[in-house]
Design an enzyme around this catalytic site. Structure first.
Site, PDB file in Angstrom:
ATOM      1  N   ARG A 160      41.067  29.969  54.397  1.00  0.00           N
ATOM      2  CA  ARG A 160      42.194  30.796  53.924  1.00  0.00           C
ATOM      3  C   ARG A 160      42.395  32.024  54.823  1.00  0.00           C
ATOM      4  O   ARG A 160      42.652  33.128  54.346  1.00  0.00           O
ATOM      5  CB  ARG A 160      41.973  31.269  52.489  1.00  0.00           C
ATOM      6  CG  ARG A 160      41.984  30.183  51.442  1.00  0.00           C
ATOM      7  CD  ARG A 160      43.359  29.541  51.316  1.00  0.00           C
ATOM      8  NE  ARG A 160      43.438  28.650  50.166  1.00  0.00           N
ATOM      9  CZ  ARG A 160      42.971  27.409  50.133  1.00  0.00           C
ATOM     10  NH1 ARG A 160      42.393  26.893  51.207  1.00  0.00           N
ATOM     11  NH2 ARG A 160      43.099  26.673  49.056  1.00  0.00           N
ATOM     12  N   SER A 235      46.090  29.785  43.842  1.00  0.00           N
ATOM     13  CA  SER A 235      44.814  30.499  43.650  1.00  0.00           C
ATOM     14  C   SER A 235      45.018  31.974  43.935  1.00  0.00           C
ATOM     15  O   SER A 235      45.451  32.341  45.031  1.00  0.00           O
ATOM     16  CB  SER A 235      43.762  29.966  44.619  1.00  0.00           C
ATOM     17  OG  SER A 235      43.563  28.603  44.405  1.00  0.00           O
ATOM     18  N   GLU A 331      43.307  36.580  47.247  1.00  0.00           N
ATOM     19  CA  GLU A 331      43.829  35.737  48.329  1.00  0.00           C
ATOM     20  C   GLU A 331      45.316  36.006  48.573  1.00  0.00           C
ATOM     21  O   GLU A 331      45.808  35.887  49.687  1.00  0.00           O
ATOM     22  CB  GLU A 331      43.588  34.266  47.934  1.00  0.00           C
ATOM     23  CG  GLU A 331      43.521  33.313  49.102  1.00  0.00           C
ATOM     24  CD  GLU A 331      44.885  32.813  49.475  1.00  0.00           C
ATOM     25  OE1 GLU A 331      45.220  32.917  50.660  1.00  0.00           O
ATOM     26  OE2 GLU A 331      45.627  32.359  48.593  1.00  0.00           O
TER      27      GLU A 331
HETATM   28  N1  EPU Z   1      36.441  25.424  37.679  1.00  0.00           N
HETATM   29  C1  EPU Z   1      36.145  25.846  36.408  1.00  0.00           C
HETATM   30  N2  EPU Z   1      37.144  26.383  35.637  1.00  0.00           N
HETATM   31  C2  EPU Z   1      38.408  26.488  36.078  1.00  0.00           C
HETATM   32  C3  EPU Z   1      38.720  26.066  37.389  1.00  0.00           C
HETATM   33  C4  EPU Z   1      37.725  25.530  38.167  1.00  0.00           C
HETATM   34  O1  EPU Z   1      35.019  25.765  35.943  1.00  0.00           O
HETATM   35  O2  EPU Z   1      39.254  26.995  35.327  1.00  0.00           O
HETATM   36  C5  EPU Z   1      35.374  24.848  38.517  1.00  0.00           C
HETATM   37  C6  EPU Z   1      35.024  23.415  38.187  1.00  0.00           C
HETATM   38  O3  EPU Z   1      33.636  23.312  38.343  1.00  0.00           O
HETATM   39  C7  EPU Z   1      35.699  22.609  39.263  1.00  0.00           C
HETATM   40  C8  EPU Z   1      35.608  23.560  40.436  1.00  0.00           C
HETATM   41  O4  EPU Z   1      35.771  24.856  39.861  1.00  0.00           O
HETATM   42  O5  EPU Z   1      35.043  21.426  39.507  1.00  0.00           O
HETATM   43  C9  EPU Z   1      36.634  23.330  41.497  1.00  0.00           C
HETATM   44  O6  EPU Z   1      37.941  23.428  40.942  1.00  0.00           O
HETATM   45  P1  EPU Z   1      39.211  22.830  41.717  1.00  0.00           P
HETATM   46  O7  EPU Z   1      38.953  21.463  42.177  1.00  0.00           O
HETATM   47  O8  EPU Z   1      40.426  23.084  40.887  1.00  0.00           O
HETATM   48  O9  EPU Z   1      39.276  23.691  43.047  1.00  0.00           O
HETATM   49  P2  EPU Z   1      39.134  25.251  43.314  1.00  0.00           P
HETATM   50  O10 EPU Z   1      37.936  25.476  44.145  1.00  0.00           O
HETATM   51  O11 EPU Z   1      39.246  26.037  42.056  1.00  0.00           O
HETATM   52  C10 EPU Z   1      40.394  25.170  45.591  1.00  0.00           C
HETATM   53  C11 EPU Z   1      41.555  25.832  46.249  1.00  0.00           C
HETATM   54  C12 EPU Z   1      42.888  25.284  45.710  1.00  0.00           C
HETATM   55  C13 EPU Z   1      42.904  23.790  45.999  1.00  0.00           C
HETATM   56  C14 EPU Z   1      41.685  23.142  45.312  1.00  0.00           C
HETATM   57  C15 EPU Z   1      41.562  21.671  45.624  1.00  0.00           C
HETATM   58  C16 EPU Z   1      40.809  28.053  46.880  1.00  0.00           C
HETATM   59  C17 EPU Z   1      40.907  29.509  46.613  1.00  0.00           C
HETATM   60  N3  EPU Z   1      41.495  27.264  46.055  1.00  0.00           N
HETATM   61  O12 EPU Z   1      40.425  25.526  44.209  1.00  0.00           O
HETATM   62  O13 EPU Z   1      43.926  25.883  46.435  1.00  0.00           O
HETATM   63  O14 EPU Z   1      44.102  23.201  45.530  1.00  0.00           O
HETATM   64  O15 EPU Z   1      40.477  23.777  45.783  1.00  0.00           O
HETATM   65  O16 EPU Z   1      41.129  21.507  46.943  1.00  0.00           O
HETATM   66  O17 EPU Z   1      40.138  27.642  47.826  1.00  0.00           O
HETATM   67  C18 EPU Z   1      45.543  27.638  46.493  1.00  0.00           C
HETATM   68  O18 EPU Z   1      44.975  28.075  47.484  1.00  0.00           O
HETATM   69  O19 EPU Z   1      46.569  28.197  46.017  1.00  0.00           O
HETATM   70  C19 EPU Z   1      44.997  26.473  45.801  1.00  0.00           C
HETATM   71  C20 EPU Z   1      45.504  26.041  44.648  1.00  0.00           C
END
Ligand code: EPU
Length: 336
Positions: A160, A235, A331
């Site tokens: 990012r 995010s 972010e």
């Molecule tokens: N989780 C929770 N509660 C929540 C959300 C997430 O416990 O409310 C935990 C769960 O363990 C889940 C893990 O977080 O398995 C990962 O969640 P998710 O797959 O939704 O991915 P993320 O790490 O929260 C990142 C990116 C997203 C991208 C997704 C999928 C960042 C800051 N965000 O989110 O990017 O779509 O991975 O690759 O790196 C964005 O940048 O706007 C964005 C949406």
């Protein structure tokens, strides 16, 4: 080129924050931009408006980048080289690539925003980052009005992050992005759990680009709010990277803390999990809130001000820090 007065920016930012631009202009060519910069150096750029939180009226001239066009520069048997102008909608570009069987960015389906801003924060999702498909970025240097090319390396991409969020911030206007995409032997990335599950559920063994794009669209639709219906900027925080020591210490108290290994010494913790643990998931304060399906996404239920959303984010940062001693980094660009 007509400069308009007192224009609401509500429809120009995906958070749907209603602030005014004192003066506003939409430009549709590099030449127009260069001409504009002769007289106006103190400008505020807006493109897809998908990664910003506006907290007050904009006094500077707001320049909306609306330069359209996709061109195929060259192709060989394996790859295609494309240049896409900054004002093209990112998702429409992805859909167009998938329909032409051009591979590399299908995992980045449905990300809001325009092509011209995708390098700035090196958009990423489901195991893929846009930096892996970008060959160069073209930009106008505001000071000199010259067109400058940044090679992939010169962009200094990170998680990012890029040069455009650091040394180059505020100095350039990105006008086009060039990509190298595959025409065959696509490097499919289905390793991300939710994609694998979706494909297995649909009994797809040899996925096409379209299968992957469809899977991503379905996953995103189930978790992430559509900015057209509920204002948001994806995010709001980055996933923090902490030391393994810190992580081990946290694990003693929170056995189920999720993590991704980054290096021998560091792990990344999903910020969404941290926000959920401090009780903010699905919470609403007036028109500002935290999304019910993904705690990393702050939302505007209609008439929240940017300041209300920013204050909510500060409260979340404080609570997360108090509980986990982790500083969440914002972010989204806060405009204040
Ligand atoms: N989780 C929770 N509660 C929540 C959300 C997430 O416990 O409310 C935990 C769960 O363990 C889940 C893990 O977080 O398995 C990962 O969640 P998710 O797959 O939704 O991915 P993320 O790490 O929260 C990142 C990116 C997203 C991208 C997704 C999928 C960042 C800051 N965000 O989110 O990017 O779509 O991975 O690759 O790196 C964005 O940048 O706007 C964005 C949406």
């Amino acid at each position: 080129m007509i400069i308009q007065k007192n224009i609401s920016l509500k429809k120009y930012n995906t958070f749907g924050i209603d602030v005014n631009a004192k003066r506003f202009i939409s430009v549709d060519s590099v030449y127009q931009l260069q001409q504009l910069l002769i007289a106006e150096k103190n400008i505020f750029l807006i493109s897809g408006g998908s990664n910003m939180l506006l907290t007050k009226d904009i006094e500077k001239l707001v320049v909306h980048i609306d330069i359209k066009g996709i061109s195929i520069d060259r192709e060989d048997n394996n790859d295609v080289y494309l240049t896409v102008n900054a004002g093209e909608d990112w998702h429409q570009f992805v859909v167009w690539c998938v329909s032409n069987n051009f591979g590399g960015i299908e995992n980045l389906s449905l990300i809001p925003g325009n092509v011209g801003t995708c390098p700035i924060q090196n958009i990423g999702a489901y195991g893929v980052e846009v930096k892996d498909s970008i060959t160069k970025v073209e930009a106008i240097e505001i000071e000199t009005r010259k067109l400058i090319q940044f090679s992939n390396e010169a962009c200094n991409f990170g998680y990012r992050n890029s040069i455009f969020k650091n040394e180059a911030k505020g100095k350039y206007i990105l006008t086009s992005v060039s990509f190298k995409l595959t025409k065959k032997n696509h490097q499919l990335n289905t390793s991300y759990g939710a994609i694998e599950d979706k494909l297995a559920f649909n009994k797809i063994i040899n996925p096409t680009l379209k299968n992957i794009s469809d899977a991503v669209i379905a996953i995103r639709n189930s978790k992430l709010p559509d900015p057209k219906k509920l204002g948001n900027s994806g995010s709001f925080f980055k996933n923090p990277i902490i030391s393994k020591q810190h992580f081990s210490a946290l694990q003693t108290e929170h056995q189920n803390i999720p993590s991704y290994v980054i290096s021998d010494t560091e792990v990344k913790v999903p910020a969404g999990w941290l926000v959920e643990q401090v009780g903010f998931k699905g919470k609403r304060f007036g028109d500002a809130g935290v999304h019910k399906n993904q705690a990393l996404v702050l939302v505007n239920y209609g008439n929240a001000s940017g300041t209300e959303i920013y204050q909510l984010s500060k409260k979340i940062q404080e609570m997360v820090y108090n509980k986990f001693k982790i500083s969440l980094e914002i972010e989204v660009n806060i405009i204040n």
